[in-house]
Motif scaffolding. Structure first.
Motif, PDB file in Angstrom:
ATOM      1  N   ASP A   1      43.188  46.741  30.896  1.00 59.68           N
ATOM      2  CA  ASP A   1      42.307  46.254  29.835  1.00 59.68           C
ATOM      3  C   ASP A   1      41.166  47.205  29.483  1.00 59.68           C
ATOM      4  O   ASP A   1      40.544  47.041  28.433  1.00 59.68           O
ATOM      5  N   MET A   2      40.883  48.167  30.346  1.00 57.26           N
ATOM      6  CA  MET A   2      39.742  49.038  30.087  1.00 57.26           C
ATOM      7  C   MET A   2      40.126  50.510  29.933  1.00 57.26           C
ATOM      8  O   MET A   2      39.598  51.196  29.062  1.00 57.26           O
TER       9      MET A   2
ATOM     10  N   HIS B   1      32.987  43.484  33.351  1.00 59.38           N
ATOM     11  CA  HIS B   1      33.795  43.207  32.158  1.00 59.38           C
ATOM     12  C   HIS B   1      34.659  41.970  32.359  1.00 59.38           C
ATOM     13  O   HIS B   1      34.780  41.114  31.479  1.00 59.38           O
TER      14      HIS B   1
ATOM     15  N   SER C   1      32.617  38.837  32.169  1.00 51.72           N
ATOM     16  CA  SER C   1      32.197  38.504  30.806  1.00 51.72           C
ATOM     17  C   SER C   1      33.268  37.738  30.039  1.00 51.72           C
ATOM     18  O   SER C   1      32.976  37.076  29.043  1.00 51.72           O
ATOM     19  N   LEU C   2      34.508  37.829  30.525  1.00 53.03           N
ATOM     20  CA  LEU C   2      35.613  37.116  29.881  1.00 53.03           C
ATOM     21  C   LEU C   2      35.883  35.761  30.521  1.00 53.03           C
ATOM     22  O   LEU C   2      36.684  34.986  30.008  1.00 53.03           O
TER      23      LEU C   2
ATOM     24  N   GLY D   1      32.646  50.045  19.660  1.00 47.83           N
ATOM     25  CA  GLY D   1      33.632  49.030  20.020  1.00 47.83           C
ATOM     26  C   GLY D   1      34.395  49.403  21.265  1.00 47.83           C
ATOM     27  O   GLY D   1      34.506  48.609  22.220  1.00 47.83           O
ATOM     28  N   HIS D   2      34.937  50.617  21.283  1.00 42.73           N
ATOM     29  CA  HIS D   2      35.653  51.089  22.467  1.00 42.73           C
ATOM     30  C   HIS D   2      34.695  51.257  23.644  1.00 42.73           C
ATOM     31  O   HIS D   2      35.065  50.997  24.794  1.00 42.73           O
TER      32      HIS D   2
ATOM     33  N   ALA E   1      33.952  47.912  25.320  1.00 40.98           N
ATOM     34  CA  ALA E   1      35.116  47.240  25.913  1.00 40.98           C
ATOM     35  C   ALA E   1      35.778  48.071  27.003  1.00 40.98           C
ATOM     36  O   ALA E   1      36.492  47.522  27.847  1.00 40.98           O
ATOM     37  N   SER E   2      35.556  49.378  26.989  1.00 42.06           N
ATOM     38  CA  SER E   2      36.358  50.237  27.853  1.00 42.06           C
ATOM     39  C   SER E   2      35.550  51.167  28.737  1.00 42.06           C
ATOM     40  O   SER E   2      36.144  51.867  29.568  1.00 42.06           O
TER      41      SER E   2
END
Length: 287
Positions: A113-114, A155, A158-159, A281-282, A285-286
């Motif tokens: 996911d990252m 991360h 956070s989900l 954005g990247h 998230a990553s």
């Protein structure tokens, strides 16, 4: 209804493969597999979650003289945990730090996911360098590995539905990561700071940019600038330029998001080329 057995005669191994294609045999296997599924409790999975299944294999340890003993079945056995299922991680747990139960899930989350394809980091003609080039480096250095676990845990949290326990664990993991960086710095010559340690400091900066504060971010980025300078500049960093791009990418995106000053002003991903636009954005998230 009792089970009906049918004997099948084969002369060559390849004949068994051919028989396996017969409708009667395939339907029998399908019925057997379906019954196995029916007897299991249903498992509901949320999107992007991993189900981990744990199997305990009992291995009996006994000498040759005990093998024929009538009491040999009472000998103590060794329970070896064996993890299998959807986790794309090393089953031998060859992490650079002591194993903890949360690590397989976080490694899996980071890789899937990252550590995604990011064009400005991969550069033209390459793909997936965070998985194929960066992550092997992560597995060589305790400090870098712990920072990546901290980023992945933050991360991941956070989900999910966050609780006080999760927040407490994140705080503990952050302290471990910082301590590991400090410990590594003690044993490395200033002019020989490794790529992995440079990466750990850089990623700790990205963590503070996303989840921390300006003061903490500034401390790590100043340390990063000093470490890079001692190495001989950005061009001296390894991974065929990938580490340079990661450093510049973190500096550029954090400055864009928060209106901070650049710690590597004028630096580009590739010497002589224009710097691409920020990609917040990247980054969020990553990173």
């Amino acid at each position: 209804m009792g089970m009906e057995f049918v004997f099948i005669n084969i002369k060559e191994p390849k004949d068994a493969l051919q028989l396996a294609k017969e409708p009667e045999i395939r339907s029998h296997v399908a019925r057997y597999q379906w019954k196995q599924v029916e007897n299991r409790p249903s498992l509901k999975r949320k999107k992007n979650t991993v189900v981990s299944i744990r199997l305990d294999v009992q291995v009996q340890t006994r000498s040759d003289s005990e093998a024929d003993s009538p009491d040999s079945s009472d000998q103590p056995s060794v329970s070896i945990p064996f993890q299998f299922g959807g986790l794309r991680v090393d089953p031998f747990r060859s992490y650079p730090v002591a194993f903890k139960s949360f690590m397989p899930v976080l490694v899996d989350h980071y890789l899937m996911d990252m550590a995604v394809d990011i064009p400005e980091l991969d550069q033209p003609g390459n793909k997936g360098l965070l998985r194929t080039s960066w992550f092997p480096l992560v597995m060589t250095e305790p400090a870098l590995f712990l920072v990546i676990m901290l980023l992945a845990a933050s991360h991941y949290a956070s989900l999910q539905d966050q609780s006080n326990e999760v927040k407490l664990n994140l705080l503990s993991l952050r302290c471990e990561a910082i301590q590991a960086i400090n410990d590594s710095l003690k044993y490395q010559r200033p002019d020989r700071v490794s790529d992995a340690l440079v990466g750990a400091i850089a990623k700790m900066g990205s963590y503070e940019a996303m989840y921390g504060d300006m003061d903490s971010y500034s401390v790590h980025m100043k340390g990063l600038r000093r470490a890079v300078g001692q190495r001989g500049g950005l061009t001296a960093l390894g991974l065929n330029g990938l580490l340079r791009r990661i450093v510049v990418w973190i500096d550029r995106n954090a400055a864009f998001l928060h209106g901070w000053s650049l710690y590597f002003p004028g630096a580009t991903f590739v010497p002589g080329q224009a710097l691409p636009d920020p990609n917040p954005g990247h980054f969020l998230a990553s990173s």
